[in-house]
Write a protein that holds these residues in place. Structure first.
Motif, short mmCIF file in Angstrom:
data_model
loop_
_atom_site.label_atom_id
_atom_site.label_comp_id
_atom_site.label_asym_id
_atom_site.label_seq_id
_atom_site.Cartn_x
_atom_site.Cartn_y
_atom_site.Cartn_z
N MET A 111 0.37 -1.18 -0.05
CA MET A 111 0.07 -0.42 -0.18
C MET A 111 1.05 1.44 -0.11
SD MET A 111 -2.92 1.09 -0.40
CE MET A 111 -4.10 2.04 0.43
N ILE A 112 1.96 1.48 0.50
CA ILE A 112 3.29 2.13 0.08
C ILE A 112 3.06 2.60 -0.84
CG2 ILE A 112 5.04 3.47 1.53
CD1 ILE A 112 4.75 1.23 3.76
N ALA A 113 3.19 1.61 -1.79
CA ALA A 113 4.19 2.07 -3.04
C ALA A 113 3.60 2.19 -3.82
CB ALA A 113 4.89 0.49 -3.64
N PHE A 114 1.92 2.17 -3.79
CA PHE A 114 1.04 2.79 -4.24
C PHE A 114 0.58 4.34 -3.87
CE2 PHE A 114 -3.68 3.65 -4.93
CZ PHE A 114 -3.51 3.07 -6.15
N LEU A 115 0.56 4.35 -2.46
CA LEU A 115 0.46 6.06 -2.23
C LEU A 115 1.53 7.25 -2.64
CD1 LEU A 115 -1.44 7.22 -0.34
CD2 LEU A 115 -0.07 6.92 1.53
N GLY A 116 3.29 6.17 -3.02
CA GLY A 116 4.32 6.80 -2.90
C GLY A 116 3.69 7.06 -4.52
N LEU A 117 3.70 5.85 -5.35
CA LEU A 117 2.66 6.13 -6.96
C LEU A 117 2.20 7.36 -7.18
CD1 LEU A 117 3.69 5.35 -10.03
CD2 LEU A 117 1.86 3.79 -9.14
N VAL A 118 1.00 7.44 -6.33
CA VAL A 118 0.40 8.52 -6.64
C VAL A 118 0.62 9.60 -5.80
CG1 VAL A 118 -2.11 9.04 -5.65
CG2 VAL A 118 -1.74 6.69 -5.95
N ILE A 119 1.32 10.21 -5.00
CA ILE A 119 1.71 11.36 -4.94
C ILE A 119 2.71 12.07 -5.47
CG2 ILE A 119 3.46 12.28 -3.05
CD1 ILE A 119 2.14 10.61 -1.09
N GLY A 120 3.68 10.89 -6.48
CA GLY A 120 5.02 11.29 -7.11
C GLY A 120 3.81 12.23 -9.23
N ILE A 121 2.91 10.95 -8.74
CA ILE A 121 2.39 11.79 -9.85
C ILE A 121 1.45 12.85 -9.98
CG2 ILE A 121 0.05 10.62 -10.96
CD1 ILE A 121 0.96 8.02 -11.62
N ILE A 122 0.97 13.18 -8.82
CA ILE A 122 0.56 14.29 -8.39
C ILE A 122 1.37 15.62 -8.23
CG2 ILE A 122 -0.40 15.90 -6.87
CD1 ILE A 122 -2.20 13.15 -6.53
N VAL A 123 2.79 15.54 -7.59
CA VAL A 123 4.18 16.69 -7.64
C VAL A 123 4.60 16.44 -8.97
CG1 VAL A 123 6.21 16.69 -6.86
CG2 VAL A 123 5.03 15.63 -5.12
N GLY A 124 4.74 15.90 -9.58
CA GLY A 124 4.86 15.51 -11.10
C GLY A 124 4.35 16.08 -11.85
N ALA A 125 2.57 16.15 -12.17
CA ALA A 125 1.92 16.61 -12.15
C ALA A 125 1.99 18.67 -12.18
CB ALA A 125 0.33 16.83 -12.40
#
Length: 113
Positions: free
Chosen positions: A1-15
């Motif tokens: 779950m941590i990995a998925f959360l990190g992926l979502v945060i990374g996508i949001i920050v990148g956008a």
């Protein structure tokens, strides 16, 4: 779950942030990003299989990305497009992990019914 959360945060920050990477670094960044995505999908797979270990995920995440970018750089200096091989390998691993994650999610959904 941590990995998925990190992926979502990374996508949001990148956008949200407008970060421009010079074109000459694009092969290195693309391989490093694929290596990171491979680690994230591997972590999701491990989490669903109940054998996720954070230290293995973190070391794989950073180790794979640095190694992949370094090999792409070395190949560039030698005049050999090694990054293409890395793209094929990491792409294949991402699809394999995604297929396993999909199967695990379907099995969990069926067992709940």
């Amino acid at each position: 779950m941590i990995a998925f959360l990190g992926l979502v945060i990374g996508i949001i920050v990148g956008a949200i942030w407008n970060i421009n990477i010079p074109e000459k670094f694009s092969p290195y960044m693309s391989v490093a990003i694929l290596a990171c995505l491979d680690s994230v999908f591997g972590a999701i797979r491990a989490s669903l299989s109940k054998n996720f270990q954070a230290d293995i995920f973190i070391s794989g995440f950073f180790g794979n990305s640095v190694l992949a970018a370094g090999l792409a750089y070395l190949g560039d200096k030698l005049g050999v497009p090694i990054y293409i091989a890395a793209v094929i390998v990491f792409g294949g691993r991402i699809f394999d992990n995604f297929a396993i994650v999909r199967r695990l999610l379907i099995e969990k959904a069926k067992s709940r019914q």
